[in-house]
Design a protein around this motif. Sequence first.
Motif, short mmCIF file in Angstrom:
data_model
loop_
_atom_site.label_atom_id
_atom_site.label_comp_id
_atom_site.label_asym_id
_atom_site.label_seq_id
_atom_site.Cartn_x
_atom_site.Cartn_y
_atom_site.Cartn_z
N ARG A 85 57.96 24.06 103.00
CA ARG A 85 57.69 23.01 102.00
C ARG A 85 58.24 23.43 100.64
N GLU A 108 61.35 21.45 98.74
CA GLU A 108 61.10 20.77 97.46
C GLU A 108 61.95 21.37 96.34
N ASP A 126 60.63 12.77 96.67
CA ASP A 126 59.48 12.03 97.20
C ASP A 126 59.55 11.94 98.72
N ARG A 127 60.75 11.72 99.27
CA ARG A 127 60.90 11.66 100.73
C ARG A 127 60.53 12.98 101.38
N ARG A 183 58.54 15.30 100.17
CA ARG A 183 57.11 15.56 100.07
C ARG A 183 56.34 14.79 101.13
N GLU A 184 56.72 13.52 101.34
CA GLU A 184 56.05 12.73 102.37
C GLU A 184 56.31 13.30 103.77
N ASN A 200 54.14 16.36 104.21
CA ASN A 200 52.73 15.99 104.42
C ASN A 200 52.51 15.55 105.86
N ASP A 201 53.42 14.70 106.37
CA ASP A 201 53.29 14.25 107.76
C ASP A 201 53.39 15.43 108.72
N ASP A 244 56.11 9.18 110.94
CA ASP A 244 56.89 7.96 110.85
C ASP A 244 58.35 8.30 111.16
N ARG A 251 60.82 7.42 108.43
CA ARG A 251 60.76 8.36 107.31
C ARG A 251 61.45 9.67 107.68
#
Length: 720
Positions: free
Chosen positions: A659, A663, A674-675, A677-678, A681-682, A695, A698
């Motif tokens: 991560r 980032e 932002d992509r 980070r999402e 998280n997933d 997703d 995503r």
Amino acid sequence: MPMSPRKRNETILMAILAIVSVVPLRFFVESRSWFLAEMGMLIALLAVAEVVKTFGSPGNAKPKLLTSSAITLLALTPVLFAVLARAFGSPIAFEMSALTTFGSTSLAIALSATSDRTRAMSLVISGFLVLFTTSISDDPRAVWLAIAWMTVCVWHLVANHWERLDLCLPDSVRPTIGVRPASVMFAVVLCIVGGLVVRDRFSQSNRLAFGFMPSSGGSKWSDPAARSGIGTGDAAIAAKDHAESFGAVESEIFLESTESTLFDMFNDTIGEPKKKNKWERRQAMNNDNFIPSHEQASKSEKGGSSFSTDRMPPKKHHHFDDAVEAAVVQWDGPTGIRLAMERFDTFDGVDWTNTANLADATLQRTEIDDAVWFFDRRLQSAVFENSDAVQVNLLKVLRLDTTRLPAPMMTAGLHIKDVDRQDFFGIDDDGSLFMPGREKVPPLTVAHLASLCVMEDELIDGAADYEGLKSIIQDLRTNFTLDRNSSTNTDDPVAEFLRTRRGGDHLFATVAALKAREIGFQSRIVTGFYVRPNSFDIAAGHSNVTPDDVHVWAEIRLEDGRWFEVEPTPGYREPVYTPSMWLVAKRFAAEHWTHGLAIAGVFAFLFFTRLIWIEWLLSLGWSLSWPLGRQRQLRIAMGIVETRAKLIGQQRPAGTPQRDWMESLVASDIHLRDRVREFCNDADKSIFGGSGTIDRDRLSGVVRGLNSRQMKQVVNGAKA
């Protein structure tokens, strides 16, 4: 822990391949019925053991006993058949039975193995057998069986290692792509490419010449056969006579027979010389033909012996009535070579004679390993300066009416057991070894002969036009036909041979010698014996040389005074002159430089366009990952991102969380940040929470957004 069925089946398959590797060595030399019966018994016992094990009741003792009995009998079958076959008059060579026993034992162990340790024993035995039989086989196709065994072995070892690794890995990092097919294909391709590179680069190997079999003592000087574990050298070549001493035997109580001279054998095989005096022959010759340019070197006919090229058709061969075999000598050494007896250097258009004076009545006496050797003084220094280039073989004279010893090219020394008198041996005018002061070499004499091997590099450096000589030999071997039954119909046999392109080996040797002189070489022809490759007697351990094996070939002189032989006659194996690795590399580069440039160009293109084609492959791999589960897709996506980062020199530092690394990589691009980070998280929810979903759109957005070009732009923008 019981062994898995897959491991067991692979081990059994490798043991079966080991048994199959022995089949070509036995099928053509043994009784067909006994051989097929033995193989059938092995197949039947294998089937019984497998059927009983598969369908037998686990708690019943009878199936276990039957299986154990079948496996034990399977291991002993080759030994039992060897005993039975000998009892019924169809003997099987002991060494062949021993090799088959290795294979059957490996199969028995594979069938009864209950642990990896036992299975490994079967692998070692079957691997040794396959590699050993491949190394002693004369058939170049035998290597494919070894490649098949190695393929199964690589598959087996990789699979075993990978399964053990699986047990040690947590679910989060368990491998998702199997490596067995790729590893096995890489190993197979490597074996095939290596085999093609070294094919035809090595000479025929000596059987058991390197001493890795159990040794009965000695060295190549004192006992060349003994060091390979096949008994003493003298006994190996003369065991069937059951004599205790195989030195120079003065009496003929061991062998009473009619003995032929080399002259008689040539008359029987290629026909007698025509009864016409030499003056008449010369008067009848055409002065405009191929020969006159060589008459200047043939004014003298020193020595009474000669060899005529003008001969009548051969008559029926003479056979010995008092011998099981018509062998005149026996040879314990490599086959496909020539044993020289007489040499002729002067040609008058029809007859060959010798004018050289190479005689040496006093050979150099030397003791090696408590054995007395006698060396040609002109070659002795080369023998001890380069002992690795020396081969020592055994020759046994049976029924040969001559004082000369048939010897290989460049024979430098000889030793006869219990004979240390210097006046027993000498070198005749033509350079051939002989025993002076005798009517003939005593029957049953076993001689150890040490000969020098010549490297091909020495021929290239020491011969003025080596390539031209090779072209002459290749033309004769390709465009002319060997016909020993043909006779000459004119008084100019060489011109007739050149016109008809058909004749005996004496005409091939004559034309090769004369054409070699035309391009600047000194040459001579040699008469003697050819040791046929199929003459090796496996049970006896030597090759039988018969009167039908008389042969004529040519020798060419190097600039340093040494001679090397050439084989112009088709159907006879050419001498093997091994090139050095440097010469092999130079030839390979010269022959394939265009391919090398093309390959270098392809690699250069692939290197400079790696961002394009690797990116394309990664995108293709991602598009094909849709049937996989979400967690596997997540791992694939992370692998693709890390691969792209490595391509632009931004690989993840060791110990840095994924991560934080991702980032920091896209920190200058708000949209990508932002992509990412999402996406992270997933991924955390899916892996550590166990209930989260990913997703796919995503995930695909991150994979497509973080391509090599975009990632490079983001990194360069951050630096700016």
